[in-house]
Design a protein around this motif. Structure first.
Motif, PDB file in Angstrom:
ATOM      1  N   ILE A 105       0.797  -1.172   0.147  1.00 59.40           N
ATOM      2  CA  ILE A 105       0.038  -0.039  -0.066  1.00 59.40           C
ATOM      3  C   ILE A 105       0.959   1.327  -0.101  1.00 59.40           C
ATOM      4  CG2 ILE A 105      -1.704   1.240   1.362  1.00 59.40           C
ATOM      5  CD1 ILE A 105      -2.935  -1.465   1.983  1.00 59.40           C
ATOM      6  N   ILE A 132       1.870   2.343  -3.439  1.00 57.83           N
ATOM      7  CA  ILE A 132       0.788   2.616  -4.560  1.00 57.83           C
ATOM      8  C   ILE A 132       0.780   4.039  -4.976  1.00 57.83           C
ATOM      9  CG2 ILE A 132      -1.758   2.401  -4.916  1.00 57.83           C
ATOM     10  CD1 ILE A 132      -1.573  -0.212  -4.114  1.00 57.83           C
ATOM     11  N   TYR A 133       1.127   4.332  -6.224  1.00 60.24           N
ATOM     12  CA  TYR A 133       0.996   5.729  -6.647  1.00 60.24           C
ATOM     13  C   TYR A 133       0.841   5.605  -8.101  1.00 60.24           C
ATOM     14  CZ  TYR A 133       3.461   7.732  -2.591  1.00 60.24           C
ATOM     15  OH  TYR A 133       3.918   8.232  -1.403  1.00 60.24           O
ATOM     16  N   VAL A 163      -8.049  -0.155  -2.061  1.00 57.03           N
ATOM     17  CA  VAL A 163      -6.961   0.769  -2.074  1.00 57.03           C
ATOM     18  C   VAL A 163      -7.307   1.901  -3.376  1.00 57.03           C
ATOM     19  CG1 VAL A 163      -4.633   1.717  -1.991  1.00 57.03           C
ATOM     20  CG2 VAL A 163      -5.545  -0.321  -0.898  1.00 57.03           C
ATOM     21  N   VAL A 214      -6.422   4.400  -6.001  1.00 55.91           N
ATOM     22  CA  VAL A 214      -5.225   5.253  -6.588  1.00 55.91           C
ATOM     23  C   VAL A 214      -5.335   6.741  -6.763  1.00 55.91           C
ATOM     24  CG1 VAL A 214      -3.423   5.525  -8.299  1.00 55.91           C
ATOM     25  CG2 VAL A 214      -4.573   3.126  -7.892  1.00 55.91           C
ATOM     26  N   THR A 215      -4.631   7.757  -5.915  1.00 58.14           N
ATOM     27  CA  THR A 215      -4.960   9.087  -6.046  1.00 58.14           C
ATOM     28  C   THR A 215      -3.845   9.761  -6.782  1.00 58.14           C
ATOM     29  OG1 THR A 215      -3.920   9.785  -4.074  1.00 58.14           O
ATOM     30  CG2 THR A 215      -6.258   8.833  -3.723  1.00 58.14           C
ATOM     31  N   SER A 245      -2.188   7.279  -2.633  1.00 57.01           N
ATOM     32  CA  SER A 245      -3.254   6.307  -2.379  1.00 57.01           C
ATOM     33  C   SER A 245      -4.239   6.469  -1.174  1.00 57.01           C
ATOM     34  CB  SER A 245      -2.954   4.756  -2.203  1.00 57.01           C
ATOM     35  OG  SER A 245      -2.578   4.375  -1.105  1.00 57.01           O
TER      36      SER A 245
END
Ligand code: GLY
Ligand code: MN
Length: 459
Positions: free
Chosen positions: A287, A290-291, A431, A433-434, A438
């Motif tokens: 986590i 996560i990008y 999750v 993804v932003t 995340s």
């Protein structure tokens, strides 16, 4: 039927317009049929096709929509007059059209004159894909790669559904929140429960009480080594770990997918805790990485590395962790992928095979450690994925003669036998993804051993 807000109609119109920008032919999406269970009036719960839901917004059985240039024509029959006796007053075809912002509404029989040049996507139920094939005069088969314009339509829809708009995210957050509450209820129910079924009932009770359904068949089992165990009859024994993989689906069809594993007694044994912490370390490491633009396969390999390192530290695997990853030795204990896309389907768009999960030009690996990886794309803001590392002692793998021979020297089998009270552990979160990294939509559900123990014992 639930009243649809104008903002939903705006969202649906926006989605249709985006589709129109991608294709220059009409698309017809069927919702699916109601399937009888044992006789016609006693049927299985209806679940509309997700592609239909994405553009039509409402789970209408036996309906179709024709999308062209941003316009929606709805095809659905008015309810039979006799149905009011059994089902109450149902909305008319025109009333439904208003709710979903359709440009016109016609009976199903009129669809026949609007088929020319149209693409479609097969619906899973046989009655519907047979009807699709007959009307379009070509095979429209689920579980087969789509041909020609159907493929073009599938790719266009995938490009929209891969990342979620605000309206979808509102629904996905609702599913996540109810799922968190369901897991807490499952933990709370454990100390008084005698069977897996009682914990399942406590969890699904929360979901049902929010007028939601489960987004897949719940897994609530002391035999977590059976990855998709759908039996609930086992008694709960004090030394067992209980693995619960349970997710809610909103009325509009949006899913959550969460797994927690907790000790029936409320206390992890030292061996259970050791392995749990390895799985949790893999979960947290994934986590944290996560990008946008990160390759999901690299997230899987990161989990593999953390699990290999942890098992070497515990003396279960022996050798250099990187070598163990390259030879897939970790997959003896973590034989599935690190996760998948999540949206309207729990494995989102898996009806299209790997077309959604795999970037164009990529194919599933036949490697033991990568064959069950369901997602192999660079991550993009707006994608929702699961992160679900695990550790399992699967007899079919660990007692397999070829596997034993291949990995004879990298597993300390004698040491492994000391972990017999760990049959299966999985920790799974949803999750998003932003742009900056995340957001864990299910973060409100604790996963550290002490917090999980607290939730089980406190009640
Ligand atoms: N929740 C079940 C799965 O992800 O396969
Ligand atoms: Mn999952």
């Amino acid at each position: 039927m639930q009243k649809t807000s104008n903002s939903l109609v705006d969202t649906l119109r926006h989605r249709r317009q985006k589709l129109a920008n991608l294709i220059n032919f009409p698309a017809i999406l069927w919702s699916g049929s109601i399937n009888p269970r044992n006789f016609l009036a006693n049927h299985f719960p209806f679940r509309a096709s997700s592609h239909f839901l994405y553009f039509a917004g409402l789970p209408l059985p036996n309906a179709a929509i024709r999308l062209e240039a941003g316009k929606l024509e709805l095809f659905i029959d008015d309810p039979h007059p006799s149905s009011a006796l059994w089902h109450g007053e149902m909305p008319t075809c025109n009333e439904i059209a208003d709710k979903i912002g359709a440009d016109s509404a016609k009976p199903m029989a009129e669809l026949e004159s609007r088929l020319e040049g149209a693409a479609t996507i097969p619906v899973q139920d046989a009655a519907t894909w047979t009807q699709q094939s007959q009307l379009l005069n070509r095979w429209v088969l689920p579980q087969q790669p789509p041909q020609e314009i159907d493929l073009e339509l599938a790719k266009a829809i995938i490009s929209l559904r891969l990342t979620h708009d605000e309206s979808a995210l509102t629904e996905l957050r609702k599913a996540a929140a109810v799922t968190v509450a369901a897991h807490k209820a499952g933990m709370a129910a454990t100390s008084k429960a005698k069977l897996e079924a009682e914990v399942r009932a406590a969890m699904e009770g929360v979901i049902i009480s929010h007028n939601m359904t489960t987004s897949y068949n719940s897994i609530v089992t002391v035999h977590g080594e059976v990855l998709h165990n759908e039996q609930y009859h086992h008694p709960l024994q004090p030394g067992d770990l209980l693995l619960a993989d349970v997710g809610a689906e909103t009325e509009m069809g949006w899913a959550a997918d969460v797994t927690r594993t907790w000790p029936v007694s409320g206390k992890f044994s030292s061996t259970q805790r050791d392995i749990y912490d390895v799985v949790l370390a893999a979960h947290d490491a994934c986590i944290a990485k996560i990008y946008p633009d990160v390759e999901y396969e690299d997230i899987h390999l990161l989990a593999a590395t953390v699990i290999a390192e942890g098992l070497v530290d515990l003396g279960i695997l022996q050798g250099n962790p990187q070598d163990l990853v390259e030879m897939d030795a970790y997959a003896l204990f973590f034989p599935h992928g690190i996760g998948h896309l999540l949206g309207l389907d729990v494995h989102d768009m898996e009806d299209l095979g790997d077309l959604a999960g795999y970037e164009e030009g990529r194919k599933r690996s036949d490697r033991f450690g990568l064959g069950y990886l369901r997602l192999n794309r660079p991550l993009r803001p707006g994608m929702l994925v699961t992160i679900e590392p695990g550790f399992y002692q699967v007899p079919a793998i660990l007692h397999n003669r070829e596997m034993r021979a291949k990995y004879e020297n990298v597993v300390n089998w004698q040491r492994l036998s000391q972990f017999a009270d760990v049959r299966g552990i999985r920790i799974e979160d949803d999750v998003l993804v932003t742009h900056k990294g995340s957001e864990v939509l299910t973060a409100a559900l604790p996963n550290a051993t002490s917090e999980v123990e607290d939730l089980v014992i406190r009640n």
